[in-house]
Design a protein around this motif. Sequence first.
Motif, PDB file in Angstrom:
ATOM      1  N   GLN A  21      -1.635  13.761   1.103  1.00 13.72           N
ATOM      2  CA  GLN A  21      -2.289  14.950   0.562  1.00 13.72           C
ATOM      3  C   GLN A  21      -3.807  14.755   0.512  1.00 13.72           C
ATOM      4  OE1 GLN A  21       0.065  17.041  -2.630  1.00 13.72           O
ATOM      5  NE2 GLN A  21       0.979  15.004  -2.866  1.00 13.72           N
ATOM      6  N   LEU A  22      -4.452  15.032   1.624  1.00 12.91           N
ATOM      7  CA  LEU A  22      -5.900  14.860   1.727  1.00 12.91           C
ATOM      8  C   LEU A  22      -6.658  15.764   0.751  1.00 12.91           C
ATOM      9  CD1 LEU A  22      -6.661  14.607   5.568  1.00 12.91           C
ATOM     10  CD2 LEU A  22      -7.189  12.897   3.835  1.00 12.91           C
ATOM     11  N   GLU A  23      -6.184  16.998   0.597  1.00 18.64           N
ATOM     12  CA  GLU A  23      -6.896  17.958  -0.237  1.00 18.64           C
ATOM     13  C   GLU A  23      -7.050  17.456  -1.674  1.00 18.64           C
ATOM     14  OE1 GLU A  23      -8.896  21.365  -1.536  1.00 18.64           O
ATOM     15  OE2 GLU A  23      -8.586  20.504   0.459  1.00 18.64           O
ATOM     16  N   LYS A  24      -6.119  16.648  -2.104  1.00 17.34           N
ATOM     17  CA  LYS A  24      -6.132  16.085  -3.456  1.00 17.34           C
ATOM     18  C   LYS A  24      -7.414  15.313  -3.728  1.00 17.34           C
ATOM     19  CE  LYS A  24      -3.299  12.833  -6.192  1.00 17.34           C
ATOM     20  NZ  LYS A  24      -2.061  12.005  -6.167  1.00 17.34           N
ATOM     21  N   TYR A  25      -8.012  14.756  -2.666  1.00 21.82           N
ATOM     22  CA  TYR A  25      -9.199  13.902  -2.832  1.00 21.82           C
ATOM     23  C   TYR A  25     -10.485  14.537  -2.282  1.00 21.82           C
ATOM     24  CZ  TYR A  25      -5.926  10.255  -4.150  1.00 21.82           C
ATOM     25  OH  TYR A  25      -4.953   9.530  -4.792  1.00 21.82           O
ATOM     26  N   ARG A  26     -10.397  15.759  -1.816  1.00 26.24           N
ATOM     27  CA  ARG A  26     -11.560  16.368  -1.145  1.00 26.24           C
ATOM     28  C   ARG A  26     -12.770  16.463  -2.057  1.00 26.24           C
ATOM     29  NH1 ARG A  26     -13.651  21.534  -0.482  1.00 26.24           N
ATOM     30  NH2 ARG A  26     -11.907  22.462  -1.630  1.00 26.24           N
ATOM     31  N   GLN A  27     -12.598  17.018  -3.251  1.00 31.88           N
ATOM     32  CA  GLN A  27     -13.740  17.219  -4.143  1.00 31.88           C
ATOM     33  C   GLN A  27     -14.338  15.892  -4.587  1.00 31.88           C
ATOM     34  OE1 GLN A  27     -15.014  20.251  -4.613  1.00 31.88           O
ATOM     35  NE2 GLN A  27     -16.735  19.253  -5.654  1.00 31.88           N
ATOM     36  N   ARG A  28     -13.467  14.921  -4.852  1.00 27.66           N
ATOM     37  CA  ARG A  28     -13.951  13.606  -5.275  1.00 27.66           C
ATOM     38  C   ARG A  28     -14.774  12.944  -4.168  1.00 27.66           C
ATOM     39  NH1 ARG A  28      -9.491   9.421  -7.333  1.00 27.66           N
ATOM     40  NH2 ARG A  28      -8.710  11.408  -8.119  1.00 27.66           N
ATOM     41  N   LEU A  29     -14.288  13.055  -2.929  1.00 25.72           N
ATOM     42  CA  LEU A  29     -15.025  12.492  -1.794  1.00 25.72           C
ATOM     43  C   LEU A  29     -16.350  13.218  -1.590  1.00 25.72           C
ATOM     44  CD1 LEU A  29     -12.114  12.028   0.764  1.00 25.72           C
ATOM     45  CD2 LEU A  29     -13.543  10.199  -0.177  1.00 25.72           C
TER      46      LEU A  29
ATOM     47  N   VAL B 207       0.845  -1.205   0.000  1.00 23.49           N
ATOM     48  CA  VAL B 207       0.000   0.000   0.000  1.00 23.49           C
ATOM     49  C   VAL B 207       0.874   1.247   0.000  1.00 23.49           C
ATOM     50  CG1 VAL B 207      -1.592   1.361   1.414  1.00 23.49           C
ATOM     51  CG2 VAL B 207      -2.014  -1.068   1.073  1.00 23.49           C
ATOM     52  N   TRP B 208       1.918   1.237   0.825  1.00 28.10           N
ATOM     53  CA  TRP B 208       2.811   2.396   0.926  1.00 28.10           C
ATOM     54  C   TRP B 208       3.473   2.687  -0.421  1.00 28.10           C
ATOM     55  CZ3 TRP B 208       3.425   5.548   5.156  1.00 28.10           C
ATOM     56  CH2 TRP B 208       4.445   6.503   5.081  1.00 28.10           C
ATOM     57  N   GLN B 209       3.946   1.647  -1.082  1.00 26.18           N
ATOM     58  CA  GLN B 209       4.575   1.834  -2.378  1.00 26.18           C
ATOM     59  C   GLN B 209       3.600   2.404  -3.395  1.00 26.18           C
ATOM     60  OE1 GLN B 209       7.622   1.771  -2.860  1.00 26.18           O
ATOM     61  NE2 GLN B 209       8.667   0.228  -1.654  1.00 26.18           N
ATOM     62  N   GLN B 210       2.353   1.952  -3.331  1.00 32.18           N
ATOM     63  CA  GLN B 210       1.328   2.463  -4.245  1.00 32.18           C
ATOM     64  C   GLN B 210       1.058   3.942  -3.996  1.00 32.18           C
ATOM     65  OE1 GLN B 210      -0.440   0.484  -6.755  1.00 32.18           O
ATOM     66  NE2 GLN B 210      -0.707   2.603  -7.399  1.00 32.18           N
ATOM     67  N   LEU B 211       1.026   4.335  -2.722  1.00 35.54           N
ATOM     68  CA  LEU B 211       0.806   5.741  -2.380  1.00 35.54           C
ATOM     69  C   LEU B 211       1.951   6.616  -2.889  1.00 35.54           C
ATOM     70  CD1 LEU B 211      -0.521   5.311   1.276  1.00 35.54           C
ATOM     71  CD2 LEU B 211      -1.851   6.030  -0.709  1.00 35.54           C
ATOM     72  N   LEU B 212       3.181   6.106  -2.786  1.00 36.80           N
ATOM     73  CA  LEU B 212       4.333   6.843  -3.310  1.00 36.80           C
ATOM     74  C   LEU B 212       4.236   6.997  -4.823  1.00 36.80           C
ATOM     75  CD1 LEU B 212       7.354   5.390  -1.287  1.00 36.80           C
ATOM     76  CD2 LEU B 212       6.512   7.751  -1.216  1.00 36.80           C
ATOM     77  N   GLU B 213       3.898   5.917  -5.498  1.00 29.66           N
ATOM     78  CA  GLU B 213       3.802   5.950  -6.959  1.00 29.66           C
ATOM     79  C   GLU B 213       2.706   6.907  -7.424  1.00 29.66           C
ATOM     80  OE1 GLU B 213       3.313   1.929  -8.271  1.00 29.66           O
ATOM     81  OE2 GLU B 213       5.211   1.257  -7.365  1.00 29.66           O
ATOM     82  N   ASN B 214       1.660   7.043  -6.622  1.00 30.83           N
ATOM     83  CA  ASN B 214       0.551   7.951  -6.956  1.00 30.83           C
ATOM     84  C   ASN B 214       0.833   9.395  -6.551  1.00 30.83           C
ATOM     85  OD1 ASN B 214      -0.862   5.750  -7.883  1.00 30.83           O
ATOM     86  ND2 ASN B 214      -2.226   5.618  -6.116  1.00 30.83           N
ATOM     87  N   ASN B 215       2.006   9.631  -5.944  1.00 32.42           N
ATOM     88  CA  ASN B 215       2.341  10.960  -5.411  1.00 32.42           C
ATOM     89  C   ASN B 215       1.323  11.430  -4.375  1.00 32.42           C
ATOM     90  OD1 ASN B 215       4.717  11.386  -7.022  1.00 32.42           O
ATOM     91  ND2 ASN B 215       3.379  11.812  -8.771  1.00 32.42           N
ATOM     92  N   ASP B 216       0.788  10.482  -3.618  1.00 34.40           N
ATOM     93  CA  ASP B 216      -0.161  10.819  -2.562  1.00 34.40           C
ATOM     94  C   ASP B 216       0.541  11.198  -1.266  1.00 34.40           C
ATOM     95  OD1 ASP B 216      -2.487  10.355  -4.057  1.00 34.40           O
ATOM     96  OD2 ASP B 216      -2.405   8.207  -3.668  1.00 34.40           O
ATOM     97  N   ILE B 217       1.768  10.714  -1.074  1.00 35.99           N
ATOM     98  CA  ILE B 217       2.508  11.018   0.154  1.00 35.99           C
ATOM     99  C   ILE B 217       3.888  11.564  -0.193  1.00 35.99           C
ATOM    100  CG2 ILE B 217       1.308   9.382   1.642  1.00 35.99           C
ATOM    101  CD1 ILE B 217       3.512   7.381   1.221  1.00 35.99           C
ATOM    102  N   TYR B 218       4.418  12.367   0.706  1.00 42.24           N
ATOM    103  CA  TYR B 218       5.746  12.959   0.510  1.00 42.24           C
ATOM    104  C   TYR B 218       6.390  13.165   1.878  1.00 42.24           C
ATOM    105  CZ  TYR B 218       3.551  17.368   1.924  1.00 42.24           C
ATOM    106  OH  TYR B 218       2.884  18.336   2.630  1.00 42.24           O
ATOM    107  N   LEU B 219       7.711  13.234   1.896  1.00 44.22           N
ATOM    108  CA  LEU B 219       8.448  13.430   3.137  1.00 44.22           C
ATOM    109  C   LEU B 219       8.533  14.917   3.444  1.00 44.22           C
ATOM    110  CD1 LEU B 219      10.072  12.089   5.431  1.00 44.22           C
ATOM    111  CD2 LEU B 219      12.114  12.321   3.991  1.00 44.22           C
ATOM    112  N   GLY B 220       8.072  15.290   4.639  1.00 39.76           N
ATOM    113  CA  GLY B 220       8.101  16.693   5.043  1.00 39.76           C
ATOM    114  C   GLY B 220       8.239  16.811   6.546  1.00 39.76           C
ATOM    115  N   LYS B 221       7.727  17.883   7.082  1.00 37.97           N
ATOM    116  CA  LYS B 221       7.736  18.097   8.524  1.00 37.97           C
ATOM    117  C   LYS B 221       6.336  18.465   8.976  1.00 37.97           C
ATOM    118  CE  LYS B 221      12.527  19.361   9.461  1.00 37.97           C
ATOM    119  NZ  LYS B 221      13.423  20.374  10.059  1.00 37.97           N
TER     120      LYS B 221
END
Length: 238
Positions: free
Chosen positions: A160-168, A105-119
Amino acid sequence: MTSFVTTPIFYANGDPHLGHAYSGIIADIFHRFRQLSGQQNIFITGTDEHGLKIASTAQSAGTDVSEFVDTKAAVFSGLWPELDIHPDIFIRTTQQEHKDHISAVWQQLLENNDIYLGKYSGQYCVACEQFYSPRELESNLCPVHKREVETVEEETYLFQLEKYRQRLLEYYLTHPDLITPKHFQDSIVSLLQEGPLEDLSVSRINNAWGIKVPDNNEHTVYVWIDALFSYITAIQQT
């Protein structure tokens, strides 16, 4: 068509109590009703066994954390036969099948650019293992435990929750009876309409007791992914 009914995946930092039994009884009622109606139904329950709170509880008890969760899982598993409840699947988040699933699942999220390393910086309750926004706090106290929260800033992976807000939002509006009782769905719709949504912290850097993030073992996968996807892991076992 197979349907599924599940209890919550119970947090294994203590022993079962009346609330756990109540959840199991309600789930069993739905399970038996569907079976009597001629439907194929799978009954799922299990234990959520990762997190800083569990590691701290095991340490306080002077017990190795692996032994601690093994004991708690056995206690939860043993509760159901005493109530004449017989789940089809008992999922544990420490199972290798679940760890493998979370890595995928984690790898899929990375490939979809859904998650990124930040603070992430915010008000954190150790007992909840959760960050709270200022509007959720009461005089800087955790709304659940009524104890003062800590200001914490740490490196984390962010979803990135905002990415899916409108769809949800569109999905909930076109499926008005998806969640019951209805006021829960109304609350979600209201939150989505307000927007934008903050990015969600989905890893921890100071907690060794968890599923390691692939290719970055300083981080462990947080409950929003680990525990949430345990229900899917259980379904995949059918």
